[in-house]
Structures are given as structure tokens and as C-alpha cells.
Design an enzyme around this catalytic site. Structure first.
Site, short mmCIF file in Angstrom:
data_model
loop_
_atom_site.label_atom_id
_atom_site.label_comp_id
_atom_site.label_asym_id
_atom_site.label_seq_id
_atom_site.Cartn_x
_atom_site.Cartn_y
_atom_site.Cartn_z
N HIS A 157 -4.60 19.12 27.94
CA HIS A 157 -5.96 18.90 27.99
C HIS A 157 -6.52 18.21 26.48
O HIS A 157 -7.69 18.13 26.25
CB HIS A 157 -6.89 20.14 28.10
CG HIS A 157 -6.39 21.10 29.34
ND1 HIS A 157 -6.77 20.67 30.60
CD2 HIS A 157 -5.52 21.75 29.40
CE1 HIS A 157 -6.41 21.30 31.61
NE2 HIS A 157 -5.46 22.37 30.82
N SER A 278 -10.08 -6.86 11.92
CA SER A 278 -11.23 -7.19 12.53
C SER A 278 -12.07 -8.32 11.90
O SER A 278 -11.70 -8.51 10.55
CB SER A 278 -12.20 -6.03 12.25
OG SER A 278 -13.71 -6.36 12.45
N LYS A 284 -10.48 -2.58 8.71
CA LYS A 284 -9.88 -2.16 10.08
C LYS A 284 -8.14 -2.87 10.41
O LYS A 284 -7.88 -3.81 9.95
CB LYS A 284 -10.57 -2.81 11.25
CG LYS A 284 -11.97 -2.39 11.44
CD LYS A 284 -12.03 -0.73 11.80
CE LYS A 284 -11.38 -0.66 13.27
NZ LYS A 284 -12.29 -1.39 14.11
N GLU A 291 -3.38 -1.20 23.04
CA GLU A 291 -4.31 -1.37 23.98
C GLU A 291 -4.09 -2.42 25.00
O GLU A 291 -4.70 -1.94 26.16
CB GLU A 291 -5.62 -1.81 23.10
CG GLU A 291 -6.13 -0.74 22.38
CD GLU A 291 -7.30 -1.23 21.23
OE1 GLU A 291 -7.66 -0.10 20.57
OE2 GLU A 291 -7.71 -2.35 21.22
#
Length: 459
Positions: A157, A278, A284, A291
Site C-alpha cells: 500500500h 526544466s 530540476k 515517465e
């Protein structure tokens, strides 16, 4: 209309819009190599049974090899009016050797020709994906050496649950990808059955030898029903499903590492070569490759739906709808192959952040289950032990301390059977070390499984 393979009974030219609508050369040109391979085997079979001469066979085989070379080098012109790769190659053959080329299609329909090409192509795809999956397994197994001293929290979980060896995580992915390889191997059994010679749907009255052509193409069996040959695309649906499940496993792994890469987890450092920045925030580092692996998994999953919906309403035997089957095949294969090619390199190059992991390892009461099992060994019923440990965890939460911080007297007050050897169990590393069941995340079981995988993968 003579230029069309089927044009003999037609009086009008095909509308240019129809040619553009019905063409498949824009996507099936990639079948050229297997189409030539299948045609050469068919020609050799025709020569063996006396339907063409040995000289004619040689002319066909050699000319097909020349055509294949031109296609591979980008020297071959593709045209919509020739519909598909099969007619392009046959047309080029006929232009070069005349009537000898027209004999190639003897005892063969485009129906069984296309199915043969697809099976040959899918067979090669299975072999390549299997190799890429093995490379990824090797990358995970080889991480075990580097990370063998590390203990990680295991999650259910997405909550901290129990401690395990870091290698246990890596070998878990080996298991998933091995099931993928097993499914592909099983799929191959149904792919590797020759449809060649099934013709349009009813077979042929000509004395062909389907077993000989199957042998030449290294098929392990010959399809037994010509009607089924024309209608069967089960193997494509099965292959696409295999790709969808590989993609799902890759997405699971990517999602986990995306979380681990975040500041909140801080478990893993990814190579700069596999991250991006970024356009506005200079600090970043984004896990874009992971992804996109997660995002691209949607495509093979959708491809399964495409091919099943395509097939579900078709009557026996061949229907032109089936021209669209290749889109699902190619997309699922290309997507998964591209993801796998990057995955192994990322696994090899990533680094676990040992200090960050160690600093938080004792958070979350990872040793609670080990304490409960200690009580069971002392004779406490499991459910009773579960309740006792739950109350001790609540006590620790009220004090902002850990189970190992409780005194022996406090522990014995909760359960008199507890002795001073309890401290050999408490703490995340001790709890991990206590794991001893086959396949568990403890020291000895993980070593055993690590050895198994090294032997299995030939490392």
C-alpha cells in the site's frame, strides 16, 4: 487491370482514392525480408514437386535476393497502386524474369502468404524481445553484487512494511520478466506452425509438399486446416498480450523508481544521461525516460484491444479487415523493444543512496512482524501476538520512539514470555536477518536465489 493480381475480371480502373484507402505498403514494407524468405522456400518446394523446374527455381530465388538487397539499401520504389509489400515484390520479380516470376504464386494465395510472413516476423520479434528481457534480468542480477550489504524497506500500500535485502528487490523483477519470457516461449509454440500452402481457404488440387516448405522455414509443425489458416490471428493477439504484460511490468518498475528518485524518498540516483532538466527551474532533474516508459505502456495495452475488437466480428475465413492487424503487432513490438533497450542501461547505471536509506531505515516499525513472530515462537497464538505488538507500536508512537527503544521490563509487561534475546530480533537489520523461509528477503534465502539466477542466466 492486368497489372492487378486480381484484375482479370474487372473492366474499370481502381479509383485512386480507393488505392490510397486500401494500401498497406506504408506500414507492411517492413515485412519484405520475411516475404522473400517465405517465397524462396515456396519456390524450392514447387521445384521439389515438379511444378517448376530447378532452373526456374534458381532464377526466382536469385532475383528475390537481388530485390531484397535493393529494398534493404533503400533503392526500391514503393507505389500505392501495388497495394502491399507482397505485390511489390511479385511485380518486381515478374518484370525481371517474366513468366518464370508468374509461376511463383502457384498453389499459394496472398492469404497464406501474409500469414506466413506474419508468423516469420513474429517469431523473430519473440526472439529479439526474449534477448532484451534476458539483458534486463542480467542487469538486475549484476546489481546484487554491488548492493549486497544494503537493506531496504519493503512496501505494501506504499507504506513501509518489512525490511528486505536490496537484492531481493532486484531478483523480484527477474521473476516477473522470466514469466514474460515463459509466456513468449509458449506463444512461440503457436507462432511456429506453418500456414504456407493453405491457399485462399480451401487448399489446392496441386501436388504440393507443405511439410517440406515448413521444414525449409524451420517451422516445427504444419497447420492442419486451410479454413483456419486464413482466419487465424490468435498468435498476434497472444503476442500483443505478451507485450502488454511486459509493458505493465516495465511500468511498475518505472513507477517505483520515479518515486524513489523523488526528494521525498531519496532512495536512488539516476544517471544524468537518462534524466532531463526544466526549461524554467534550473535545479530540476526529471526522470523523463522512466515517465515515458510508464506512459508508453498504454500503447501495447491498447494494441491488445485493437486486435481483439478487429477480430471479434469476422466470419470465416479471410476478410480485408485483417490488413489492419499489422498495426497492433508493429506498435506493440516497437514500443516494448524501445523501452527494454533503455531499461537495462538504466538499471546498470543507477545508484542507491545508501546514506539516505540508512538514515530512515528504522522508520515505520519494519521490525513489528519480526516481534510478532518471536512471540509465536514463544508459544503465543498468532492473533494474540498481533494484538500485543499493535499495542506496543501504539505506545512507541505516543512516545516518538522505536520498538528497540523499549526496556525489557516494558516489553515483558506486554508479554511475560519475552526474554532478553528479543533485542536480537528488534531493529530493521535484525528483522531482515531473521527471515529464513524459502524465497524470503533474508540473508540466506536471497543468497540462494541469487545463486540460482546467476546459474540460470549463465553468469
Amino acid at each position: 487491370m492486368a497489372a492487378k493480381a486480381w484484375g482479370g475480371r474487372f473492366q474499370q480502373q481502381t479509383d485512386a482514392r480507393v488505392e490510397a484507402f486500401t494500401e498497406s505498403i506504408s506500414f507492411d514494407s517492413r515485412l519484405a525480408a520475411v516475404d522473400i524468405q517465405g517465397s524462396q522456400a515456396h519456390a524450392r518446394m514447387l521445384a521439389k514437386v515438379g511444378l517448376i523446374t530447378d532452373d526456374e527455381c534458381q532464377q526466382i530465388v536469385e532475383t528475390l535476393t537481388q530485390i531484397g538487397g535493393e529494398i534493404k539499401r533503400g533503392e526500391f520504389e514503393f507505389r500505392f497502386d501495388l497495394e502491399d509489400i507482397h505485390m511489390h515484390i511479385e511485380s518486381a520479380l515478374t518484370e525481371r524474369v517474366g513468366d518464370v516470376g508468374r509461376k511463383l504464386h502457384t498453389a499459394r494465395s496472398r492469404n497464406d502468404q501474409v500469414s506466413t510472413d506474419l508468423k516469420l516476423y513474429t517469431r523473430e520479434a519473440i526472439q529479439r524481445i526474449d534477448g532484451l528481457l534476458k539483458d534486463l534480468q542480467v542487469a538486475f542480477v549484476e546489481r546484487c553484487e554491488k548492493d549486497q550489504a544494503l537493506v531496504l524497506p519493503g512496501f505494501t500500500h506504499l507504506q513501509r512494511a518489512q525490511p528486505v535485502k536490496a537484492a531481493h528487490y532486484w531478483l523480484a523483477y527477474c521473476e516477473k520478466f522470466d514469466r514474460d519470457r515463459q509466456r513468449l516461449a509458449d506463444c512461440l509454440k503457436r507462432v511456429n506452425v506453418s500456414p504456407l500452402g493453405g491457399a485462399a481457404l480451401a487448399g489446392t488440387s496441386l501436388p504440393i509438399d507443405r511439410h517440406y516448405s515448413a521444414e525449409l522455414l524451420e517451422f516445427t509443425d504444419v497447420a492442419r486446416n486451410s479454413l483456419d489458416i486464413s482466419s487465424d490471428r490468435d498468435y498476434l493477439a497472444e503476442f500483443c498480450f505478451c507485450m502488454a504484460l511486459v509493458a505493465t511490468h516495465l511500468s511498475n518498475w518505472a513507477e517505483e523508481w520515479i518515486a524513489w528518485f523523488s526528494t521525498e524518498f531519496g532512495f536512488i540516483k539516476l544517471p544524468d544521461a537518462f534524466t532531463t532538466g526544466s526549461s524554467i527551474m534550473p535545479q530540476k532533474r526529471n526522470p523523463d525516460v522512466l515517465e515515458l516508459i510508464r506512459g508508453k505502456s498504454a500503447r501495447p495495452i491498447a494494441d491488445v484491444q485493437q486486435i481483439l475488437v478487429l477480430l471479434k466480428g469476422l466470419p470465416m475465413a479471410y476478410n480485408r479487415d485483417m490488413q489492419e492487424d499489422k498495426l497492433a503487432l508493429f506498435d506493440a513490438y516497437d514500443t516494448v523493444a524501445a523501452c527494454l533497450e533503455l531499461a537495462a542501461a538504466m538499471v546498470e547505471g543507477a545508484e542507491l543512496q545508501q546514506d539516505t536509506i540508512a538514515a530512515k531505515l528504522e522508520d515505520g516499525f519494519l521490525d513489528a512482524t519480526a516481534l510478532m513472530e518471536y512471540l509465536i515462537k514463544k508459544g503465543t497464538p498468532m492473533r494474540t501476538g498481533h494484538g500485543i505488538v499493535g499495542k506496543l507500536v501504539a505506545l512507541c508512537e505516543s512516545r516518538s520512539c522505536r520498538l528497540v527503544d523499549l526496556s525489557l521490563e516494558e516489553l515483558q509487561e506486554a508479554c511475560p514470555q519475552i526474554e532478553d534475546d528479543i533485542y536480537q530480533v528488534l531493529g530493521a537489520r535484525n528483522a531482515m536477518a531473521a527471515l529464513c523461509s524459502f524465497g524470503s528477503g533474508g540473508e540466506a534465502p536471497v543468497q540462494e536465489q541469487w545463486g540460482y539466477w546467476k546459474e540460470k542466466l549463465g553468469l
